[in-house]
Motif scaffolding. Structure first.
Motif, PDB file in Angstrom:
ATOM      1  N   UNK A 168       0.836  -1.195   0.000  1.00 40.97           N
ATOM      2  CA  UNK A 168       0.000   0.000   0.000  1.00 40.97           C
ATOM      3  C   UNK A 168       0.873   1.248   0.000  1.00 40.97           C
ATOM      4  N   UNK A 169       0.243   2.383  -0.215  1.00 41.87           N
ATOM      5  CA  UNK A 169       0.966   3.644  -0.259  1.00 41.87           C
ATOM      6  C   UNK A 169       0.310   4.655   0.678  1.00 41.87           C
ATOM      7  N   UNK A 170       1.091   5.635   1.102  1.00 35.76           N
ATOM      8  CA  UNK A 170       0.568   6.758   1.857  1.00 35.76           C
ATOM      9  C   UNK A 170      -0.083   6.372   3.171  1.00 35.76           C
ATOM     10  N   UNK A 171      -1.226   7.027   3.452  1.00 34.80           N
ATOM     11  CA  UNK A 171      -1.912   6.819   4.727  1.00 34.80           C
ATOM     12  C   UNK A 171      -2.376   5.378   4.913  1.00 34.80           C
ATOM     13  N   UNK A 172      -2.730   4.715   3.815  1.00 31.38           N
ATOM     14  CA  UNK A 172      -3.202   3.330   3.918  1.00 31.38           C
ATOM     15  C   UNK A 172      -2.094   2.425   4.450  1.00 31.38           C
ATOM     16  N   UNK A 173      -0.878   2.678   4.027  1.00 28.13           N
ATOM     17  CA  UNK A 173       0.260   1.883   4.500  1.00 28.13           C
ATOM     18  C   UNK A 173       0.537   2.164   5.974  1.00 28.13           C
ATOM     19  N   UNK A 174       0.453   3.440   6.348  1.00 28.01           N
ATOM     20  CA  UNK A 174       0.641   3.820   7.750  1.00 28.01           C
ATOM     21  C   UNK A 174      -0.421   3.163   8.621  1.00 28.01           C
ATOM     22  N   UNK A 175      -1.673   3.210   8.173  1.00 30.22           N
ATOM     23  CA  UNK A 175      -2.767   2.644   8.953  1.00 30.22           C
ATOM     24  C   UNK A 175      -2.595   1.141   9.143  1.00 30.22           C
ATOM     25  N   UNK A 176      -2.132   0.460   8.116  1.00 34.89           N
ATOM     26  CA  UNK A 176      -1.902  -0.983   8.223  1.00 34.89           C
ATOM     27  C   UNK A 176      -0.855  -1.279   9.297  1.00 34.89           C
ATOM     28  N   UNK A 177       0.187  -0.459   9.344  1.00 36.76           N
ATOM     29  CA  UNK A 177       1.235  -0.633  10.354  1.00 36.76           C
ATOM     30  C   UNK A 177       0.692  -0.360  11.757  1.00 36.76           C
ATOM     31  N   UNK A 178      -0.101   0.697  11.900  1.00 39.58           N
ATOM     32  CA  UNK A 178      -0.670   1.032  13.204  1.00 39.58           C
ATOM     33  C   UNK A 178      -1.631  -0.052  13.684  1.00 39.58           C
ATOM     34  N   UNK A 179      -2.401  -0.603  12.770  1.00 39.30           N
ATOM     35  CA  UNK A 179      -3.328  -1.680  13.133  1.00 39.30           C
ATOM     36  C   UNK A 179      -2.564  -2.913  13.616  1.00 39.30           C
ATOM     37  N   UNK A 180      -1.426  -3.188  12.990  1.00 33.11           N
ATOM     38  CA  UNK A 180      -0.608  -4.334  13.405  1.00 33.11           C
ATOM     39  C   UNK A 180      -0.056  -4.113  14.809  1.00 33.11           C
ATOM     40  N   UNK A 181       0.361  -2.884  15.089  1.00 36.73           N
ATOM     41  CA  UNK A 181       0.852  -2.557  16.440  1.00 36.73           C
ATOM     42  C   UNK A 181      -0.255  -2.763  17.471  1.00 36.73           C
ATOM     43  N   UNK A 182      -1.439  -2.231  17.180  1.00 30.62           N
ATOM     44  CA  UNK A 182      -2.550  -2.327  18.126  1.00 30.62           C
ATOM     45  C   UNK A 182      -2.946  -3.780  18.378  1.00 30.62           C
ATOM     46  N   UNK A 183      -2.943  -4.589  17.317  1.00 30.31           N
ATOM     47  CA  UNK A 183      -3.322  -5.998  17.466  1.00 30.31           C
ATOM     48  C   UNK A 183      -2.328  -6.728  18.357  1.00 30.31           C
ATOM     49  N   UNK A 184      -1.033  -6.458  18.155  1.00 25.96           N
ATOM     50  CA  UNK A 184      -0.002  -7.117  18.965  1.00 25.96           C
ATOM     51  C   UNK A 184      -0.045  -6.627  20.410  1.00 25.96           C
ATOM     52  N   UNK A 185      -0.271  -5.326  20.597  1.00 20.21           N
ATOM     53  CA  UNK A 185      -0.361  -4.770  21.948  1.00 20.21           C
ATOM     54  C   UNK A 185      -1.594  -5.301  22.672  1.00 20.21           C
ATOM     55  N   UNK A 186      -2.701  -5.454  21.944  1.00 23.87           N
ATOM     56  CA  UNK A 186      -3.928  -5.965  22.549  1.00 23.87           C
ATOM     57  C   UNK A 186      -3.742  -7.409  23.005  1.00 23.87           C
ATOM     58  N   UNK A 187      -3.018  -8.186  22.224  1.00 26.05           N
ATOM     59  CA  UNK A 187      -2.717  -9.559  22.616  1.00 26.05           C
ATOM     60  C   UNK A 187      -1.970  -9.582  23.950  1.00 26.05           C
ATOM     61  N   UNK A 188      -0.985  -8.690  24.097  1.00 33.71           N
ATOM     62  CA  UNK A 188      -0.198  -8.644  25.329  1.00 33.71           C
ATOM     63  C   UNK A 188      -1.049  -8.230  26.522  1.00 33.71           C
ATOM     64  N   UNK A 189      -1.859  -7.176  26.362  1.00 35.55           N
ATOM     65  CA  UNK A 189      -2.669  -6.711  27.492  1.00 35.55           C
ATOM     66  C   UNK A 189      -3.732  -7.739  27.872  1.00 35.55           C
ATOM     67  N   UNK A 190      -4.278  -8.447  26.892  1.00 36.17           N
ATOM     68  CA  UNK A 190      -5.238  -9.508  27.207  1.00 36.17           C
ATOM     69  C   UNK A 190      -4.564 -10.630  27.996  1.00 36.17           C
ATOM     70  N   UNK A 191      -3.348 -10.966  27.590  1.00 40.05           N
ATOM     71  CA  UNK A 191      -2.581 -11.986  28.303  1.00 40.05           C
ATOM     72  C   UNK A 191      -2.329 -11.544  29.744  1.00 40.05           C
ATOM     73  N   UNK A 192      -1.944 -10.272  29.909  1.00 46.74           N
ATOM     74  CA  UNK A 192      -1.665  -9.736  31.244  1.00 46.74           C
ATOM     75  C   UNK A 192      -2.916  -9.793  32.118  1.00 46.74           C
ATOM     76  N   UNK A 193      -4.061  -9.391  31.549  1.00 45.89           N
ATOM     77  CA  UNK A 193      -5.306  -9.383  32.321  1.00 45.89           C
ATOM     78  C   UNK A 193      -5.671 -10.780  32.792  1.00 45.89           C
ATOM     79  N   UNK A 194      -5.568 -11.760  31.908  1.00 42.59           N
ATOM     80  CA  UNK A 194      -5.907 -13.133  32.271  1.00 42.59           C
ATOM     81  C   UNK A 194      -4.917 -13.681  33.298  1.00 42.59           C
ATOM     82  N   UNK A 195      -3.649 -13.370  33.114  1.00 47.49           N
ATOM     83  CA  UNK A 195      -2.631 -13.873  34.037  1.00 47.49           C
ATOM     84  C   UNK A 195      -2.825 -13.291  35.437  1.00 47.49           C
ATOM     85  N   UNK A 196      -3.139 -12.002  35.514  1.00 49.43           N
ATOM     86  CA  UNK A 196      -3.278 -11.378  36.831  1.00 49.43           C
ATOM     87  C   UNK A 196      -4.557 -11.787  37.546  1.00 49.43           C
ATOM     88  N   UNK A 197      -5.534 -12.320  36.831  1.00 44.76           N
ATOM     89  CA  UNK A 197      -6.677 -12.922  37.514  1.00 44.76           C
ATOM     90  C   UNK A 197      -6.225 -14.159  38.289  1.00 44.76           C
TER      91      UNK A 197
END
Length: 213
Positions: free
Chosen positions: A125-154
């Protein structure tokens, strides 16, 4: 008493840290609903608190509260012991349980950044679409970590609670609920790359990803 906590702190430092760098994101059942979690904490009984900026992720609240409790125990064990009405042995067990948990889990921020840059560099992709794809990948990976943390701390909470008397169990839960409200309303900021939208995230992608090329 102080000597025993010195040993516990040494164990905390020596305990190996688990990195989630090699874990792949996956769907996790029973994920915490952010808005519902924050709202339920704010509406729970207790003294009124003014909301400044609820920037802490709801999945991280128990983790932050327990780490603060560990710091309180290390700094003033007598006060915490009296507050929770626990024995010296129980207090040390609580301290070691929390300190081991803290060293078992990390934020994997570098893994989040690598996921972002991998998506950016592999995208056609080009331009903003490429940036958005990268940001979405970051959010997905970060969400996986925070979900893991929440379950572990229970699980960590359950391990702390299992050794408490009925009175101490009630006092501990009152402590947790009070501190959860404080954290939800205190504007505590979590660390990480700014990826909220194209405008704020472009600089992050440019800084972290283009320099790798």
């Amino acid at each position: 008493m102080r000597k025993s906590f010195g040993i516990a702190i040494l164990l905390m430092v020596m305990f190996p840290v688990l990195s989630q760098d090699n874990l792949a994101p996956q769907d996790i059942d029973d994920v915490i609903d952010s808005k519902t979690r924050i709202e339920s904490i704010r509406q729970s009984e207790g003294r009124a608190l003014n909301v400044i900026a609820p920037t802490i992720a709801p999945e991280e609240i128990d983790r932050v509260v327990l780490n603060r409790l560990m710091q309180q125990i290390a700094r003033d064990p007598d006060t915490v012991r009296a507050q929770l009405e626990v024995s010296d042995e129980q207090l040390q067990d609580i301290f070691i349980t929390i300190s081991n948990a803290r060293n078992f889990v990390n934020n994997s921020e570098m893994a989040n950044v690598r996921a972002m840059c991998r998506a950016f560099n592999d995208s056609e992709l080009q331009g903003d679409a490429r940036i958005q794809k990268a940001l979405d990948a970051y959010k997905a990976r970060a969400r996986f970590t925070t979900n893991f943390i929440a379950r572990y701390y229970r699980i960590v909470l359950a391990n702390v609670e299992v050794g408490l008397s009925d009175v101490s169990f009630t006092l501990f839960n009152e402590y947790m609920e009070d501190r959860r409200r404080r954290m939800a309303n205190a504007g505590t900021v979590t660390w990480g790359v700014v990826v909220e939208n194209i405008s704020s995230g472009t600089e992050s992608v440019e800084f972290h990803c283009r320099r790798q090329n």
